[in-house]
Structures are given as C-alpha cells and as structure tokens.
Design a protein around this motif. Structure first.
Motif, PDB file in Angstrom:
ATOM      1  N   VAL A   1       1.705   1.111   6.011  1.00 44.54           N
ATOM      2  CA  VAL A   1       0.695   0.077   5.768  1.00 44.54           C
ATOM      3  C   VAL A   1       1.327  -1.102   5.034  1.00 44.54           C
ATOM      4  CG1 VAL A   1      -1.393  -0.476   4.455  1.00 44.54           C
ATOM      5  CG2 VAL A   1      -1.269   1.641   5.777  1.00 44.54           C
ATOM      6  N   ASN A   2       2.169  -0.781   4.061  1.00 42.90           N
ATOM      7  CA  ASN A   2       2.835  -1.828   3.296  1.00 42.90           C
ATOM      8  C   ASN A   2       3.679  -2.722   4.190  1.00 42.90           C
ATOM      9  OD1 ASN A   2       5.577  -2.431   1.510  1.00 42.90           O
ATOM     10  ND2 ASN A   2       3.664  -2.795   0.417  1.00 42.90           N
ATOM     11  N   ILE A   3       4.454  -2.097   5.062  1.00 38.24           N
ATOM     12  CA  ILE A   3       5.339  -2.860   5.950  1.00 38.24           C
ATOM     13  C   ILE A   3       4.534  -3.718   6.924  1.00 38.24           C
ATOM     14  CG2 ILE A   3       6.944  -2.564   7.872  1.00 38.24           C
ATOM     15  CD1 ILE A   3       8.052  -0.128   6.188  1.00 38.24           C
ATOM     16  N   LEU A   4       3.490  -3.140   7.501  1.00 33.22           N
ATOM     17  CA  LEU A   4       2.652  -3.875   8.444  1.00 33.22           C
ATOM     18  C   LEU A   4       1.976  -5.046   7.749  1.00 33.22           C
ATOM     19  CD1 LEU A   4       1.096  -0.722  10.108  1.00 33.22           C
ATOM     20  CD2 LEU A   4       2.698  -2.300  11.212  1.00 33.22           C
ATOM     21  N   SER A   5       1.450  -4.794   6.535  1.00 30.90           N
ATOM     22  CA  SER A   5       0.776  -5.862   5.797  1.00 30.90           C
ATOM     23  C   SER A   5       1.735  -6.994   5.485  1.00 30.90           C
ATOM     24  CB  SER A   5       0.206  -5.318   4.486  1.00 30.90           C
ATOM     25  OG  SER A   5      -0.681  -4.267   4.732  1.00 30.90           O
ATOM     26  N   LYS A   6       2.934  -6.633   5.025  1.00 26.95           N
ATOM     27  CA  LYS A   6       3.946  -7.648   4.721  1.00 26.95           C
ATOM     28  C   LYS A   6       4.225  -8.522   5.933  1.00 26.95           C
ATOM     29  CE  LYS A   6       7.506  -5.312   3.536  1.00 26.95           C
ATOM     30  NZ  LYS A   6       8.872  -4.926   3.207  1.00 26.95           N
ATOM     31  N   ASN A   7       4.496  -7.868   7.055  1.00 24.16           N
ATOM     32  CA  ASN A   7       4.888  -8.626   8.240  1.00 24.16           C
ATOM     33  C   ASN A   7       3.804  -9.573   8.720  1.00 24.16           C
ATOM     34  OD1 ASN A   7       7.595  -7.984   9.714  1.00 24.16           O
ATOM     35  ND2 ASN A   7       6.995  -6.126   8.631  1.00 24.16           N
ATOM     36  N   ILE A   8       2.571  -9.105   8.667  1.00 22.56           N
ATOM     37  CA  ILE A   8       1.494  -9.888   9.255  1.00 22.56           C
ATOM     38  C   ILE A   8       1.067 -11.021   8.324  1.00 22.56           C
ATOM     39  CG2 ILE A   8      -0.449  -8.506   8.458  1.00 22.56           C
ATOM     40  CD1 ILE A   8      -1.500  -8.530  11.309  1.00 22.56           C
ATOM     41  N   ILE A   9       1.016 -10.764   7.023  1.00 23.71           N
ATOM     42  CA  ILE A   9       0.555 -11.813   6.117  1.00 23.71           C
ATOM     43  C   ILE A   9       1.652 -12.850   5.884  1.00 23.71           C
ATOM     44  CG2 ILE A   9       1.118 -10.625   3.940  1.00 23.71           C
ATOM     45  CD1 ILE A   9      -1.914 -12.868   4.688  1.00 23.71           C
ATOM     46  N   VAL A  10       2.910 -12.401   5.913  1.00 27.44           N
ATOM     47  CA  VAL A  10       4.004 -13.351   5.724  1.00 27.44           C
ATOM     48  C   VAL A  10       4.017 -14.388   6.845  1.00 27.44           C
ATOM     49  CG1 VAL A  10       6.509 -13.526   6.007  1.00 27.44           C
ATOM     50  CG2 VAL A  10       5.557 -12.091   4.220  1.00 27.44           C
TER      51      VAL A  10
ATOM     52  N   LEU B   1       4.204   3.642  -0.855  1.00 30.31           N
ATOM     53  CA  LEU B   1       3.623   2.366  -1.254  1.00 30.31           C
ATOM     54  C   LEU B   1       2.207   2.199  -0.704  1.00 30.31           C
ATOM     55  CD1 LEU B   1       6.715   1.928  -1.678  1.00 30.31           C
ATOM     56  CD2 LEU B   1       6.332  -0.459  -1.100  1.00 30.31           C
ATOM     57  N   ASP B   2       1.919   2.884   0.382  1.00 32.63           N
ATOM     58  CA  ASP B   2       0.621   2.678   1.037  1.00 32.63           C
ATOM     59  C   ASP B   2      -0.526   3.023   0.102  1.00 32.63           C
ATOM     60  OD1 ASP B   2       2.147   2.044   3.159  1.00 32.63           O
ATOM     61  OD2 ASP B   2       1.376   3.583   4.507  1.00 32.63           O
ATOM     62  N   ILE B   3      -0.432   4.182  -0.508  1.00 28.67           N
ATOM     63  CA  ILE B   3      -1.521   4.601  -1.376  1.00 28.67           C
ATOM     64  C   ILE B   3      -1.561   3.756  -2.639  1.00 28.67           C
ATOM     65  CG2 ILE B   3      -2.266   6.481  -2.888  1.00 28.67           C
ATOM     66  CD1 ILE B   3      -1.533   8.410  -0.696  1.00 28.67           C
ATOM     67  N   HIS B   4      -0.383   3.518  -3.223  1.00 31.15           N
ATOM     68  CA  HIS B   4      -0.396   2.841  -4.530  1.00 31.15           C
ATOM     69  C   HIS B   4      -0.560   1.325  -4.422  1.00 31.15           C
ATOM     70  CE1 HIS B   4       0.275   6.350  -7.001  1.00 31.15           C
ATOM     71  NE2 HIS B   4       1.049   6.796  -6.039  1.00 31.15           N
ATOM     72  N   GLU B   5       0.012   0.734  -3.411  1.00 27.71           N
ATOM     73  CA  GLU B   5      -0.108  -0.719  -3.300  1.00 27.71           C
ATOM     74  C   GLU B   5      -1.372  -1.124  -2.534  1.00 27.71           C
ATOM     75  OE1 GLU B   5       1.707  -3.090  -4.758  1.00 27.71           O
ATOM     76  OE2 GLU B   5       3.771  -3.111  -4.041  1.00 27.71           O
TER      77      GLU B   5
ATOM     78  N   ARG C   1       7.824  -4.635  -4.446  1.00 34.10           N
ATOM     79  CA  ARG C   1       6.420  -4.911  -4.760  1.00 34.10           C
ATOM     80  C   ARG C   1       5.852  -5.881  -3.731  1.00 34.10           C
ATOM     81  NH1 ARG C   1       4.477  -4.695 -10.528  1.00 34.10           N
ATOM     82  NH2 ARG C   1       3.004  -6.239  -9.747  1.00 34.10           N
ATOM     83  N   PHE C   2       4.620  -5.646  -3.332  1.00 37.82           N
ATOM     84  CA  PHE C   2       3.982  -6.483  -2.319  1.00 37.82           C
ATOM     85  C   PHE C   2       3.851  -7.929  -2.787  1.00 37.82           C
ATOM     86  CE2 PHE C   2       0.064  -7.822   0.044  1.00 37.82           C
ATOM     87  CZ  PHE C   2       0.566  -7.696   1.316  1.00 37.82           C
ATOM     88  N   ASP C   3       3.365  -8.113  -4.022  1.00 35.70           N
ATOM     89  CA  ASP C   3       3.138  -9.484  -4.518  1.00 35.70           C
ATOM     90  C   ASP C   3       4.456 -10.234  -4.686  1.00 35.70           C
ATOM     91  OD1 ASP C   3       3.927  -7.890  -6.610  1.00 35.70           O
ATOM     92  OD2 ASP C   3       2.146  -8.233  -7.840  1.00 35.70           O
ATOM     93  N   ALA C   4       5.494  -9.522  -5.186  1.00 38.57           N
ATOM     94  CA  ALA C   4       6.797 -10.174  -5.350  1.00 38.57           C
ATOM     95  C   ALA C   4       7.357 -10.635  -4.003  1.00 38.57           C
ATOM     96  CB  ALA C   4       7.775  -9.222  -6.024  1.00 38.57           C
TER      97      ALA C   4
END
Lengths: 488, 488, 488
Positions: free
Chosen positions: B114-123, B460-464, B199-202
């Motif tokens: 989820v973290n990787i997918l979110s990063k790629n799409i929002i970036v 990261l999926d659960i925590h981030e 970190r997602f925000d970083a």
C-alpha cells in the motif's frame, strides 16, 4: 498593295476554269483578307489582347486543376489524421474498461472477483452490440429532439448521424466506435456500486436496457437535442456519461440494499478490497484512458486537444492531492483508496469544462472534486447506501459538480449559464432515476436482483460461476531453498 | 481621316451652343483623340503589353492567394500531426508511472505494498502540480544558462520556453505535458531504491524538492543551457532523467541505510518480491512506455521516430537477452528479476543515443547494458547499499554508460565528444549528489526519513496507512465443489 | 520620318570622325531600325503575342515551383502520418505480449508463474533479435516465391522488402517493428499450449527456430509469394499468424503430452488458473492490442482503418457474448474463462477478413467463432491433448475458420475463393506441422523437452528458476486493528 492582290487573285481565277464552281469561297477569302488588310491595326490589337487573356486563362486552368487536386488531398489528409487520432482515443477509452475492471475487482473481496471480472468484460461486449443495434440510432439518429429514430444497425450515411461526409466529418465507423466505448463506460460505472450482491443475469439485462436509456438522454445534449438548443454545455460527459451512470448506480444501490454485515446498528464496518495493487493499476489505466476520453471529445485533431489534455491532467492531479491531504488530516493516515478516488473525482469533475476553463480554474475544479469525494463517501455511508467502490461519490457527485462548474468557470460563465447547467443536471437526473428505478423494480419483481444471503456470504464466484479467482493460491512463508544467503 | 474627324467635331460643337461652357473639356478630349490617332500604333503596342502583364499578374494574384492559403493549411496539419503524436507519446510516458508502480510493488514485500502504491500514485500528482508551478519555468524559461527564470505557472507564450509558435513549434501545452511526465518519472526512480523503509511524508517532500532540482539541471542540456552550448548530447535523457534519478536514489539509499535484516555480518539475505506477475507486467508497460519516451523526444512527427523506435527496441531486447544468459551462467538459473532489469538497462542505455547510432551499435550498447546491470547489482550489495528493485543499477549505471556511449558510437563519436559527455555526466552527478544529500540531510535532521524498526518489521502499510493491500486474501487449496471431474 | 532619321544619323556620323572604325555596326543598327520601321505593325503584333506567352509562362513557372514543393510537402506529411499510425499500432501489438503473458500466467498455476512470465518476456527479446537477423529477410526479402533471400540484418533500402520509398511507402524501420511484433506474437501463442511442463531452455530454442519457419511461410502470403499470386487473402493473419501459431502449439502439446494428473483413466480433471484477475486484464489488453493488429495491417493511415476497427470490435463482442451464453447453457454457469476465450476467438476469426466483410458478416463470423471455441476445448480434452490456456482452440480453430470465412463472406466470396483459402490453410498447416514436429523431435532427442515429474509437481519456478512468484505472500484473515468500525 490591295489592287495588286486583286489582280493576282483574278489572274489565278481565270487560269483555273476547272475550279469555277468554288469561286464563291475564294471570293469570301479575298474579302476577308481585304477586310483584315484595311483593319490590320485593329486585328493586331484585338489578337494581342485575346492572346494575353487566353494564355493567362490557360495557365490559370492548368494550375487550378493541380491546386484543386492538392487542396482535396490536403483535406483528405486532415480527415485521415482525425481518423487516426479518434482511433487512438477510442482505444484508450476501450482500455478504460480494463481500468474500471481492475479498480472494482481490487476494491472488492476475493470471493466475488470472478463475478466482477465477468460482469465487466461481458458487459462491454453486450454494450457494443446493443449500441450497434439501437443505441447509436437513439443517440445520433435524426428524429425528434428527445430521441433519435433513424440509423439503427449503423448505416454508412454520415448525414443520418449529423456528421459531415468524410473527410470534413469523421467516418461513421470511427464515430460509432468512440461513442460505443463511452456507452460501455457508463454501464461499468453502475457495476461498481452494485457489486458483491447483484445477480449476474439481472445485471446483464439491466445493462442492456440502461444503455438504451443512456443513448436516449445522450441525444438531448450530444445528438443536437433540446438541451443542446438551450445552450447546455457538457463537453466530454460529466453529466451525459458520469452523472447518468452515477444516478443509475445510486438507484441500484438503494433498491438492492447494503451488503451483508456492512451496517450493524449504528456501526459502519469497513469491507476492505482484496487487491489494492490491481486497484491502483486500474486507477492509472483510467488516468491515461482520460487522455482519450476528453481530448477525443474534440472529435478532430487540432491544437485544442493539447489544451484539453492539460486541464484534464491538472484537475486529476489536484483532485488526488487534495483528497489525500483531506483524508490524511481527517483520518490521521493517508488512505490509498482516497488517493485513487480523489484522482478519479478530479478527472470526472473537469470532464464537462475541460475545453474552456483556464489552467487555474481546472486546478480549482479538481481541488473541490477531491474534497467533495472524501465527504461524499461518508455522507452515503451515513445514509446507509452501500457503494463498495465509491462509484456514486466519484461519478454522481463530481459529475454534477463538474457540470455546474461550466456555469462558474466556463467561457460563458454567469448566472444564466449556471441555470442552464442546472436544468440539464435535473433533467438527466430525473429521467435516469425514474427509468432506472422502473428497470430495477421490474427486474426485482420478476427475476430478482439480489443473490441469496448464503451465496453472498460464501461468495458469488462459487455460486454464480462455479469458479474461484485464485485457485490453489497458497501461502508461502519461506523462500525456496535455492534462495540461499550469499556470502560476501 | 484625321481632318474628317476634326470637321465632324467642329460641326457638332457649333450645333450645341448651349454646352459652350464645357468646351474646354471637349477640347481636351479632342486633343486626346488626336494624340491617340497620331500614335495609334504605339497605343496598340503598349496596351497589348500592358494587358499581357495585367492578365498574367491577375492570374498570379488569383492563384497565389489560393496556394498560400493551402500552404498555411498544410503547415497547420503538420502542426496538428505533431500534437497528436506528442499527445500519444505523453500518454505512454504517463503510463510508465503504472509500469514503475507495478514493477516496484511486485519486487517488494506484501507488507509494504500500500505504501509503495500510494507513493507512486500521489507523487505523480504532486510532480505535475510542482512542474506546472515552477519546474517548467526553471527548465525551459529564458534566463541564465544554468536556470530558467520565467514562465512559471505556464504562460501560453511559446517564446518563453524557446518554442516556435504553433504550428511550426509545439503548443506550450503539449510540450508541458510531455516534459511533466518525464519529471514525474525521475521522481519515481528514487521511489524504488528507498522503498520499504522511508517515511511517507518525508518522501513526498523530497520528491517535490527533487523535481525542482531536476528541472534546474534539465535546463543545462534541454533548455539551451551551458551543456547544450558545449555540445553535450543526451537525446532522450540517459543522464538528464535516468542518471539524475539514479544519483538521487543512490544518495537516498546510503543516507537511509539498508532494510532490516538485509545484511547480517558477511551475509547478504535475498528479500524476494511478493508479486512477480505484477513486476513483469510493469516491465512490459515500461517497454511500451519507452516507445513514447524516446521517439517522442524527437518532438515532431517525422521519419526519424521510426528509426528511434527500432534502436530503442533492439537495445532493450539485447539487454534482456544478455542479462538473462549472463545471470544464468553466473547463478546456474535464469532469474526473472534479471530478465526484467536487463531489458530496462538496455532501454536506459540507448536513451541518450537512440537517434544517432546504427542498429548494430544499438545492439552492442544494449548488450553492454545487460551485462553491466548484472554485476552492478552485486557491486552495490557488496557495498551494503540496499536497493530493493535494482533502480541504482538500472538507471544510474546504465544512464552513465548510455551517455558516454554517445561519444563512442554517436554521429560525432571521438575523443572530444567523449570528454564532453564525461563533463556532462560529472556535472549532473555532482550537482545531484550535493543537492540530494543536502535535501535528505535536512529531512533527516527535522522530520526524520526512516520509519521505526517495529514499523518496518510489521510493515509500512499498517503503520503508515492503516491498510493492507490484500485484505481477507485467503489460501484456497481445494477447488470449489462445482469444479467436478468430467467423465469422457 | 524615315529620311529625316537618316539625315540625323549621317550628321552625327560626320561630326564624330574619331569613331569612324565602328561604322559597320552603326550601319547594321540603322538597317535594323529601318526594317523595324517598315514592318512596325508586324513587330508590334509579334512582340505583343510574345509578351502574352512570356508573362503567362513566367507566371506558370513561378507558380509551378511553389505548387510542386507544396505537393511534395503534402506527400511527406501523409508519409509522416502513416509512420505515426504504424508506430502506435506497433506499440499496441508489442503490448499484446503483456496481454498474452497475463492471460497465460493467470490461467496456469501459481507454482509455474515465474516460468511463464520469464518465457513470455525473454521470447519477445529473442524474437526481435532473430527477426532482425534473418526473419525479416526470409519474409520480405526478394528471392524466390517461397523464401526471401536478401535483406538480412535490415538494410535501409525499401526495395529489398518490396516497399516503395518513403514517403510513398513506409520506412523500412517502422515496417520491421510492426512485423517483428507479429512474429513475437506467433511465438507467444505456442507458449500457452506447452505451459507448466516444458523445459525453459528447450522452449527458447524452439521459439527462435519457430520464428524462422514462421517467416518463411509468411513470405508466401504477405511477402508476395506463391499464395499471394494465387489470390489467397489473409488480411491481418488469421492463418499467417494465428493458425500457424496454433499448429505449432498443437504439435508441441501432442509431443509433450498432458500435464501430470490432467487425465486419469476416463476422467478429465480441471486445473484452474491461479489468478483470473490477471487473466482478465490480459484479455482486455489483447482486445486493445487488436486495434493495432488489424487496423495497422492496412499499413497506411486512411479511412479504412476505422472500418477495420469496427468489424474487429463487433466480432470480438459477438464471440464473447455467444461463448458466454453457449457455455452458460451447456454447463449451467457462466464461465469467465469462456468469456475470455470467446472474445479472443471472435478477434482471431475476424482477422483475415476484417477489411472486406460487412458489419453483419463480422458479427456472424464472431458468433460462429464464439460457438466453435466452446466445443473445441471439449474436443481437444476428449483427444487428451492438454492445452492449459485453450490456445489451440482459440488460435488454430478460429484461425482456420477465419481464413475460410473470407471465401464465404469476403468481397470475392464464392467457391473459387473458398478453394484458394483452403489451399492456403492446408499449405500453412502441413508446412508448420512438419517443420514444427521435426523441431520438437530434434529437441526431444537431444536436450529433452519435458521437465522431470517431480519438478512438474513441485513447480517449475523453484526447479527451473530458483524463485517463486509470490514470495512471502501470507494469508490475511483479519483487517488491521486500525480499520476499526465507525460509529455514526
């Protein structure tokens, strides 16, 4: 010299008695020559002028054939370019079916995956055949201003569908292909909202009927109907496609009821999707699909398509960004589903006005869409309207918002345009809600639209299709023995 | 005849005493006629010549308007064709985000999907908005030769970005779209190397800042800056896009440190990806994305784009083939990850020179890339630089190799061109390493760039994000009862 | 006036004794002037006419240069448009490799996923290099009418491959790219039928040899060979690509034998695929791939491509719809695999005739294809020919049917055309079966073509590649704690 010629002629005449019968022609010739001799200056003058005109005209004639042929060739090439462009766009819009399919299957549960995939793929086939048989005629056939009544089963005649003949206009074929892909998209929107509990056969029947109604209402705006006459502007279908699909989805979700276990007392239980990788892929496929959807709606290959691609892209980016941060702030965590739905919301929102708003306006429209979708999802949950993929929030809410935005940010923005847009929104909404409700009701009373509870709990895949999507998929905790550690 | 006319005129004059007041005009007319009569031969001659010229000129004038209008139309159509072509290419480059997303998510672990997918799409969304606001101005705005300082927030004026006006040049809009997709790609390269622990925000903040630096250095070569003046050649971005992304990735991977458990003592533990089906799909999406990336960099629709597509394709095929056989020979088994990375390495390697090398050279460049990537991955592991998807080996090593290859196989191959290429590589490398390091350092000292160990271990999926990518995904060992055996 | 001039001249002469030596030129001039004076009317007349011609001709000359240059520019632009169109189509056909890859991996078992993905991705690379080295020369090089013998390693000369020079014809490069993608597709068809039991190395060798034979037989019809001379019509490759691939697949499946456990006594055990989501995605990718495959085979950007897109699309929709309902009726449940194979069957069936049948005929062809594929799958199971993905039923049966359909529904439909089509089908079939059998046999006798039983049972991924496709993929029954219930 004149008398000398006369004598010569006479002498020749007398020495040729055998040709005595031809003297009248000979006399005429002599008189002509005498006349020319007397008016020789006039003859020279007129002959010269005539030659000047003749040679120029000849040159002109020579040229004009060649230039005209070239002009025809040039016009043909623009026609060919338009065909290539619209074929590419139609391909992208057809690909949106893969996008919607992956998005929906990923956001639903594993046990219903086969059902969702089957629905999405067969509905595209049925939609195409229905659109070929009657839909295209309803939508673009000439007739009244509320329904087209000619051109069923595709006729090759451009005028039947309000097109100029090729190459000025598009060939009927490519226009049909592009519009058919749109119609299938409208059906796919409904699919998401009624997923995980609808009967497969009922959904297929609804989809076919729904396309017919979609085409009738499409006539009003895109087929030169009464809303077009009124000045209603919906460039690529925020209302004609998306809010219409959204209204059908809303009615379907209400008539069907929520999924088993979604709402218990005052609790809303989240039912997370089983494959967010595929859902994200679906979103990105849809994103590029919109590069066919919106620029292709220009229906010609010109400079505007670049402009439209940018407004579309900026609104999608703005929608995704705002939805991410709003949901992050609201829920303390950035939610992938919200990123996806925010992007789609922005893309739906800009669809009506993508050809006429400024870049800044496009970003504002997208931002509002991204905000809207986050709260709309909560809103429908509060109403206990269960929409597994958020299709109503994305397509209905932002379809309406995007249509109204034409009256706020568009080229003719103003209170008058806003009211016209509102009339369109209400007209499409009421027609779709009424026909959709009647259709769902008829199906409910005859075939039934909802599967049995035990089927829903055990999964539609086994009961409706006798299949499972991930057969034999087994957990693998350990890496295979060959993946040994490397010593440096 | 002359005297006879004179008498006739005089007689007429005397018989019209009432018009006596107009005699001076009448006299002038008489004198004119007398003059014409005296010079009648000259008059005839000059009139005839004048007519010849006049009619020809008239014809010419008639024609030239039509031909000129046609020429304008023809120029417009080439412009339209360019727009359609670049729009298609931009669509393919945007689709590369799906490719990078699927590649990265497939090559990493399930718990971080989820973290990787979110990063790629929002970036991609953030990159687009950043590029619109400042990036495009930094990269193509006029100003100094090291940074553009005009044209922020997109102006419609072509000259601001060094473009000819449409239709000779591309519309600003489509040029922006194409370049924005490139910028987002550069950010996505970094994503792979820092995955599973950042970190997602970083990462979001880094991406936005990184795009600004990418645009500044992009100016040097593509925006008509100092490296362009020097003769540095990087057609589609082996250095401008790929090695720049690779340098940022390298610095990020070093500053972050390796993933928990990757290196233990002298052991390198393999951490296999959780979904190689999606990783392969990602690679194939990237392959077709390169048909937009490289041919589109021609920025015009002409015969060259076909040539560029072939060199690109041959290098990719050669890279994949060589990497497969080298890793097969080295590890005794053909490794799917190496096939994928070999293809990408070949594609990155040919990017700088795809418009100017022979087909055989393209294959050689691809072969060397395919070999390079296999050893580079071991090399970085030996240095304990942890790169989950091999992004540094693919984009940095082959980006540098591809850029230098222009000096070996290119049209102006030679020691001089090689040195110029090396200057470019060093300039981009040092700028990106310094700015990237400062950026990562600032983030590390303020926000922090690495998640806690327990977050990394649990995912990261659960925590981030408070989500999992495959919710409710359950093992299915047995086929459903309906899948019974068929008796023949 | 004449004598007056003479006197003036003489006086001038006598007053200039210094120029006495030039008198003969002076005399000639005087005589010329006298002659002109005597014939002044003739001179005026001829000069005027000459001027009329001269100015017109001058205008014509002026113009014709400009119009000719414009005509060249127009021809160049049509050439550019063709290049853009074929590049887009080639991209879509290359993308079909992703489609076939996802379809095959999804329809097979988890334990063989890495093997299938590796095969599909590396075969495309090998096919491309083989096609570059020899295939293109075999298929389009000039030589005999049964094999091309020139143009290996791509020459830039259009005539070598029977192309007109650009811009009238396509550039060699883009024609190569388009055809290479077709060749790779043919290899991928075989991959599906021999999946889950073939040795990786044997398959790679077979693929390379197979492409050479594909190219030789391709010459017969597309390279202007003996079948083309006979009037055999196969527009986009129902036989040249699909049935040829199907025959190789059939021979391979027979020589290899069925998968372990597929047929036990008189029982046929279903072996369901492990990821129908990806299989469906593959089908939809193939659907849009056919928008490149069929329209692109027109090899020019004109109005026909729109027509071809429609017949293609209608046949695919009809095939999917009929296969769904036939299998639904037959098995009581709508089977997703049948929807997918029905769509592909319709697309394969229309491929030979997509440019020349009516829309209704296209639907009929698709319907028959959809029906055919359902029964073909049972038929091959009854023969104990094990085809994991149904490739033989889809590509061979419908390839043959589509080729014969040209004789039934095509522009020259009739008994004569039908016999010609049959000759083609038999010729391609016998050649491919013989060469394919010899090739499989040679591999079987040397390297071996089938993995050991224990490897097949434990999975090719671990034994052939030392990898698994979904490493560490773990079952997740419970939603993470953060996904708490919401209270309204």
């Amino acid at each position: 010299m004149s008398s000398h010629t006369e004598q010569h002629v006479k002498r020749r005449e007398s020495s040729s008695p055998a040709t005595g019968g031809d003297t009248r022609y000979y006399d005429a010739l002599v008189r002509l020559m005498q006349w020319i001799n007397q008016h020789r200056l006039r003859v020279v003058f007129l002959t010269s002028i005539w030659c000047a005109i003749a040679f120029s005209t000849f040159t002109f004639a020579q040229e004009s054939v060649s230039v005209e042929a070239l002009a025809e060739q040039v016009a043909l090439q623009q026609g060919n370019l338009n065909v290539v462009f619209i074929l590419v766009c139609a391909t992208l819009v057809v690909f949106m079916n893969a996008g919607f399919g992956m998005l929906e299957v990923g956001m639903c549960r594993q046990k219903n995956a086969v059902n969702i995939l089957s629905k999405n793929i067969i509905v595209f086939g049925l939609a195409l055949l229905t659109y070929w048989a009657v839909g295209f005629g309803f939508m673009f056939g000439q007739g009244t201003s509320i329904i087209g009544l000619s051109g069923f089963f595709i006729s090759g005649d451009s005028a039947t569908y309000g097109l100029d003949p090729f190459p000025t206009g598009l060939p009927v074929t490519i226009f049909f292909l592009f519009q058919a892909a749109f119609a299938a998209t409208s059906a796919t929107i409904v699919s998401g909202a009624v997923a995980e509990r609808i009967r497969f056969d009922a959904f297929l029947i609804f989809s076919v009927v729904n396309i017919a109604f979609y085409c009738i209402s499409g006539k009003w705006s895109w087929g030169g109907g009464w809303l077009a006459d009124l000045g209603f502007a919906d460039f690529a279908g925020s209302t004609v496609v998306h809010s219409v699909g959204g209204w059908s989805a809303l009615v379907g979700a209400i008539v069907l009821g929520a999924r088993y276990g979604k709402y218990e007392g005052r609790l809303v239980k989240p039912i997370p999707g089983h494959n967010l990788s595929l859902a994200t892929l679906g979103c990105l496929i849809l994103w590029i699909g919109w590069f066919g959807f919106n620029p292709g709606s220009e229906l010609a290959a010109n400079e505007n398509i670049a402009y439209i691609a940018i407004t579309t892209n900026l609104a999608g980016a703005a929608g995704g960004t705002v939805a991410t941060f709003v949901s992050w702030f609201k829920n303390k965590k950035p939610d992938l589903g919200m990123v996806i739905n925010g992007i789609l919301a922005g893309l739906v929102g800009i669809t009506a006005s993508c050809n006429q708003v400024s870049f800044v306006s496009a970003i504002i429209i997208g931002c509002i869409s991204g905000c809207l979708v986050v709260f709309a999802i909560d809103f429908f949950d509060a109403l206990r309207i269960d929409d597994p993929v958020g299709a109503i929030s994305v397509h209905l809410c932002n379809g309406v918002w995007g249509t109204l935005a034409v009256g706020i940010f568009g080229a003719n923005a103003g209170i008058q345009q806003f009211w016209i847009q509102l009339v369109g929104v209400v007209a499409y909404g009421s027609f779709t809600v009424v026909t959709g409700y009647l259709c769902w009701l008829a199906l409910k009373l005859t075939l039934g639209i909802r599967v049995h509870d035990y089927e829903e709990i055990e999964g539609l895949d086994i009961h409706e299709h006798g299949q499972i999507a991930y057969a034999g998929f087994s957990m693998v905790d350990e890496a295979p023995s060959s993946l040994i550690e490397t010593k440096l």
